[in-house]
Design a protein around this motif. Structure first.
Motif, PDB file in Angstrom:
ATOM      1  N   SER A   1      -5.838   2.139  -8.193  1.00  0.00           N
ATOM      2  CA  SER A   1      -4.857   1.727  -7.186  1.00  0.00           C
ATOM      3  C   SER A   1      -4.929   0.252  -6.799  1.00  0.00           C
ATOM      4  O   SER A   1      -4.075  -0.224  -6.052  1.00  0.00           O
ATOM      5  CB  SER A   1      -4.964   2.586  -5.913  1.00  0.00           C
ATOM      6  N   ARG A   2      -5.899  -0.492  -7.298  1.00  0.00           N
ATOM      7  CA  ARG A   2      -6.058  -1.894  -6.903  1.00  0.00           C
ATOM      8  C   ARG A   2      -5.922  -2.836  -8.095  1.00  0.00           C
ATOM      9  O   ARG A   2      -6.262  -2.477  -9.226  1.00  0.00           O
ATOM     10  CB  ARG A   2      -7.435  -2.135  -6.270  1.00  0.00           C
TER      11      ARG A   2
ATOM     12  N   THR B   1       0.857  -1.190   0.000  1.00  0.00           N
ATOM     13  CA  THR B   1       0.000   0.000   0.000  1.00  0.00           C
ATOM     14  C   THR B   1       0.889   1.234   0.000  1.00  0.00           C
ATOM     15  O   THR B   1       1.835   1.321   0.788  1.00  0.00           O
ATOM     16  CB  THR B   1      -0.919   0.008   1.238  1.00  0.00           C
TER      17      THR B   1
ATOM     18  N   THR C   1      -3.121   0.146  -3.415  1.00  0.00           N
ATOM     19  CA  THR C   1      -3.897  -0.319  -2.266  1.00  0.00           C
ATOM     20  C   THR C   1      -3.885  -1.835  -2.170  1.00  0.00           C
ATOM     21  O   THR C   1      -4.351  -2.526  -3.090  1.00  0.00           O
ATOM     22  CB  THR C   1      -5.347   0.177  -2.349  1.00  0.00           C
ATOM     23  N   ASP C   2      -3.306  -2.353  -1.098  1.00  0.00           N
ATOM     24  CA  ASP C   2      -3.391  -3.771  -0.737  1.00  0.00           C
ATOM     25  C   ASP C   2      -3.077  -4.691  -1.918  1.00  0.00           C
ATOM     26  O   ASP C   2      -3.828  -5.607  -2.218  1.00  0.00           O
ATOM     27  CB  ASP C   2      -4.786  -4.079  -0.178  1.00  0.00           C
ATOM     28  N   LEU C   3      -1.940  -4.442  -2.553  1.00  0.00           N
ATOM     29  CA  LEU C   3      -1.567  -5.216  -3.745  1.00  0.00           C
ATOM     30  C   LEU C   3      -0.750  -6.429  -3.335  1.00  0.00           C
ATOM     31  O   LEU C   3       0.225  -6.324  -2.599  1.00  0.00           O
ATOM     32  CB  LEU C   3      -0.775  -4.331  -4.704  1.00  0.00           C
TER      33      LEU C   3
END
Length: 337
Positions: A249-250, A28, A42-44
């Motif tokens: 972002s995801r 993140t 985000t939360d990759l």
């Protein structure tokens, strides 16, 4: 169209699976501005294995380039990075790229175990050194003797489709495409096991695009790994083993390339493919959300023809034997055993 692929020689584990080179978990990235926060990644989570070419695709501004820069510690001071990214090596303990610190990144990782083809070659090249000097200095820094560095610089230039005579030019004397090929040669010079290629075909005509893609493919077929960051879906289809689709972002879809291009599961992936000239040639409707003002639910919902009230909540990434997707209403893909 796909590149001709020779027999792949990759390291495998006891179960026969290719050895992981990079394991990213929960990456993140946030950029703090004076009166806002940019939700860049985000939360990759993903794994890149020996012999694999992973294509990361999506519209501009979705976080693709931030991913590469985060892994190499090249983000500005206002960035906050959390998560874990383990760089594996068969003869050493893994390195957490997000927590190891600048001395380790500079001394053991950048250019040695992970190479970067930057998106903007004009800002990456030293303006007072010729291409030849840049390449030879890089080779000598990684153990090549003077004579070997001279010969290998010529070979690298030819490998990337650059006339060796052009190595004697300064960066400002190179066209955009020539500069792009030079930074590719610089990234390849130390022969890193993992290469992050950020839009490596920018400024190239179609034959040179294919030449560069085939060069990256051959690295994977020889046992290395490449993360290809691109908006060019035709390029991804030509050489990728797996595709990760990013939106706002995801990662919203992560699947084998042949399955993604045949039948995408996420409506955004389907919309990207429909925009191709050889398909429906229909643009994705609407615009991506601002990364400073992401919706609470599915970020793609305002543009999605399948949205329902359920999309007001964010979908989790759902995994199966055929990949992963984050959608409450996935498209039927034929992904059955």
């Amino acid at each position: 169209m796909t590149a001709t692929r020779p027999t792949t020689t990759v390291e495998t584990g006891p179960d026969g699976a290719a050895t992981p080179l990079l394991t990213v978990d929960g990456l993140t990235v946030r950029f703090g501005l004076r009166d806002a926060t940019v939700h860049a990644v985000t939360d990759l989570s993903l794994t890149v294995r020996s012999g694999e070419l992973l294509a990361v695709v999506g519209e501009s501004g979705c976080g693709k380039s931030v991913l590469a820069h985060a892994l190499l510690g090249l983000l500005p001071a206002n960035a906050t990075v959390t998560g874990r990214a383990l760089l594996h090596h068969v003869d050493a303990a893994p390195i957490d790229l997000l927590g190891c610190g600048e001395p380790t990144l500079a001394g053991q990782v950048r250019g040695r175990r992970v190479g970067l083809v930057p998106q903007s070659p004009a800002t990456a090249l030293n303006p007072v050194r010729t291409g030849r000097r840049l390449v030879e200095e890089t080779l000598r820094a990684h153990g090549h003797g003077r004579e070997a560095a001279r010969a290998d610089a010529e070979r690298l230039a030819a490998d990337v489709g650059l006339d060796p005579a052009d190595l004697d030019r300064y960066p400002h004397e190179l066209s955009g495409g020539m500069a792009q090929r030079l930074v590719t040669a610089l990234a390849l010079a130390p022969d890193p096991p993992l290469l992050l290629a950020d839009e490596p075909t920018t400024g190239l005509d179609r034959p040179l695009v294919d030449h560069t893609l085939d060069l990256l493919r051959r690295r994977c077929d020889a046992g290395g790994a490449v993360v290809l960051i691109t908006h060019d879906l035709a390029a991804a289809q030509r050489v990728a083993d797996t595709v990760a689709v990013m939106y706002a972002s995801r990662v919203v879809e992560h699947r084998p390339a042949d399955r993604f291009f045949a039948a995408p599961v996420h409506p955004y992936g389907a919309a990207l493919l429909d925009a191709l000239p050889d398909r429906a040639f229909r643009p994705v409707p609407g615009h991506p959300p601002m990364l400073t003002d992401l919706p609470a639910g599915c970020a793609f919902a305002p543009r999605c023809p399948h949205r329902t009230d359920l999309c007001r909540t964010a979908p989790a990434l759902s995994s199966s034997a055929f990949g992963a997707h984050a959608c409450h209403h996935p498209i039927e893909s034929g992904d059955t055993p």
